[in-house]
Design an enzyme around this catalytic site. Sequence first.
Site, mmCIF file in Angstrom:
data_model
loop_
_atom_site.group_PDB
_atom_site.id
_atom_site.type_symbol
_atom_site.label_atom_id
_atom_site.label_comp_id
_atom_site.label_asym_id
_atom_site.label_seq_id
_atom_site.Cartn_x
_atom_site.Cartn_y
_atom_site.Cartn_z
ATOM 1 N N ASN A 7 -5.567 3.074 4.544
ATOM 2 C CA ASN A 7 -4.804 2.877 3.301
ATOM 3 C C ASN A 7 -5.799 2.829 2.141
ATOM 4 O O ASN A 7 -6.498 1.840 1.948
ATOM 5 C CB ASN A 7 -4.035 1.552 3.434
ATOM 6 C CG ASN A 7 -3.121 1.292 2.252
ATOM 7 O OD1 ASN A 7 -3.194 1.980 1.220
ATOM 8 N ND2 ASN A 7 -2.275 0.288 2.389
ATOM 9 N N ARG A 87 -1.761 6.324 4.787
ATOM 10 C CA ARG A 87 -0.643 5.969 3.898
ATOM 11 C C ARG A 87 -0.744 6.842 2.650
ATOM 12 O O ARG A 87 -1.767 6.835 1.965
ATOM 13 C CB ARG A 87 -0.736 4.496 3.511
ATOM 14 C CG ARG A 87 0.297 4.142 2.499
ATOM 15 C CD ARG A 87 0.192 2.713 2.035
ATOM 16 N NE ARG A 87 1.172 2.518 0.986
ATOM 17 C CZ ARG A 87 0.915 1.897 -0.152
ATOM 18 N NH1 ARG A 87 -0.273 1.394 -0.383
ATOM 19 N NH2 ARG A 87 1.856 1.766 -1.048
ATOM 20 N N HIS A 174 7.698 1.935 -1.089
ATOM 21 C CA HIS A 174 7.710 0.883 -0.054
ATOM 22 C C HIS A 174 8.566 1.310 1.149
ATOM 23 O O HIS A 174 9.087 0.473 1.880
ATOM 24 C CB HIS A 174 8.305 -0.450 -0.576
ATOM 25 C CG HIS A 174 7.530 -1.112 -1.670
ATOM 26 N ND1 HIS A 174 8.148 -1.727 -2.734
ATOM 27 C CD2 HIS A 174 6.202 -1.269 -1.865
ATOM 28 C CE1 HIS A 174 7.247 -2.243 -3.537
ATOM 29 N NE2 HIS A 174 6.049 -1.980 -3.034
ATOM 30 N N ARG A 235 4.942 -5.237 -13.880
ATOM 31 C CA ARG A 235 5.757 -4.081 -14.299
ATOM 32 C C ARG A 235 7.105 -4.554 -14.827
ATOM 33 O O ARG A 235 7.692 -5.493 -14.283
ATOM 34 C CB ARG A 235 5.993 -3.139 -13.117
ATOM 35 C CG ARG A 235 4.735 -2.509 -12.572
ATOM 36 C CD ARG A 235 5.102 -1.444 -11.530
ATOM 37 N NE ARG A 235 3.944 -1.080 -10.750
ATOM 38 C CZ ARG A 235 3.904 -1.086 -9.419
ATOM 39 N NH1 ARG A 235 4.963 -1.425 -8.712
ATOM 40 N NH2 ARG A 235 2.800 -0.732 -8.790
ATOM 41 N N GLU A 379 3.433 -2.889 7.661
ATOM 42 C CA GLU A 379 3.315 -1.488 7.263
ATOM 43 C C GLU A 379 2.285 -0.740 8.107
ATOM 44 O O GLU A 379 2.509 0.399 8.506
ATOM 45 C CB GLU A 379 2.975 -1.397 5.765
ATOM 46 C CG GLU A 379 4.186 -1.713 4.903
ATOM 47 C CD GLU A 379 3.859 -1.921 3.440
ATOM 48 O OE1 GLU A 379 3.223 -2.952 3.127
ATOM 49 O OE2 GLU A 379 4.236 -1.084 2.617
#
Length: 396
Positions: A7, A87, A174, A235, A379
């Site tokens: 990742n 990823r 996600h 955000r 993940e």
Amino acid sequence: MLVLVINCGSSSLKYTLFSHDQERGSGLVEKIGEAGARHTRWVNNARRTPRAVTVANHEQAIRLMMDGLVRDRLLASASDIDAVGHRVVHGGSQYTDATLIDRGVLNNPIGRELAPLHQAVYTGIEACLKMMPRTPQVAVFDTAFHQTMPPKAFTYALPYRYYREYKIRRYGFHGTSHKYVSLRAAELLRQPPRKINVITLHLGNGSSLAAVRQGRCVDTSMGLTPLAGVVMGTRCGDIDPAIIPYLMEREGLTPRQMDALLNKQSGILGVSGVSNDLREVIAQAEQGRARARLALEVFAYSIQKYIGAYHAVLGRTDALVFTAGIGEKSPYLRKMIVQGLPGLGVKLDAGKNRRTLSREGFIHAAGSRVKVLVIPTREEYMIARETRRVARAARR
Ligand code: AMP
């Protein structure tokens, strides 16, 4: 089968080595290209002392990773690895599933243009291809799980030619996490995925929700980029788009500055003026700081509205599934979110909510119409599983 999961972040490299479903070792190279870079390794869950390293780019970080795996005797050499899973943040609409990496994946314009902060992943892939030219490399996209959304959910009401020309639409992110927790929820509910509807809440520094009907994603809150949807750490999530040209004119901001304002200075940090870390904001709210309290309320309310909308879309919701940093570890916010949903008939068990931290568990009260679960996301494990599936299929 040994699968290495990689990742690459903009200045970091995380990796995990799996032997079947077992995690054997992992590592993190931080501050790549900066002063103070360091490499931390874990072997069979035991943490080694981090080492200061000099690492200019992700190619060098990949080499450090491989040296570390060999030094820790997790591998004799790179050729022991059966498959590598990467990823990849943006797959566009072209990639609806994990896929063997070829030139098409490497040159995918949407991946390159729409995720400019995530270009490191391509450097990482190229470095692995050079180091292990005969080992299957698999791309696992954050967007793939959401590609079952119908056009009415992914189309923006802009002139249609922008969709045709630039592929501007909702993609969602996600996805690996939403897929994992929705499948795991079905196992915990002892139902096949096709028999249940769930709303998955991935609440971390970046947050998104997904409406999953009978195992398939039908809507999700993030959009063309991860900026859309619920309020996040830094955000803004959904805002009136007219604010953007208005502020740019008033403050004389360039597009790049505006983008940074929306992505890095907004959200919980922007409203609270305290931090993007919910722990600090909760502490300040409890001491009576009004803007910290307001930030929590704005955050929770934005999530409640999505839950309401997705419940309406699904028609019947069997479970809410909390995951990621906040979802797994904050009973405070789980309570705040669920308490604001009186119309859904969902009730928390206060004790179970308090006790379920970073582990799986049901946290709803007896008689709750909707079940509520906490499922720590995995993940890396999910990427390893997808990588194994694709690599095996390619061998046949
Ligand atoms: P993630 O992006 O999934 O790693 O989540 C990181 C975020 O989770 C942090 O920025 C915190 O805001 C939040 N977080 C972690 N632990 C807690 C906690 N105990 N209470 C509230 N928020 C938490």
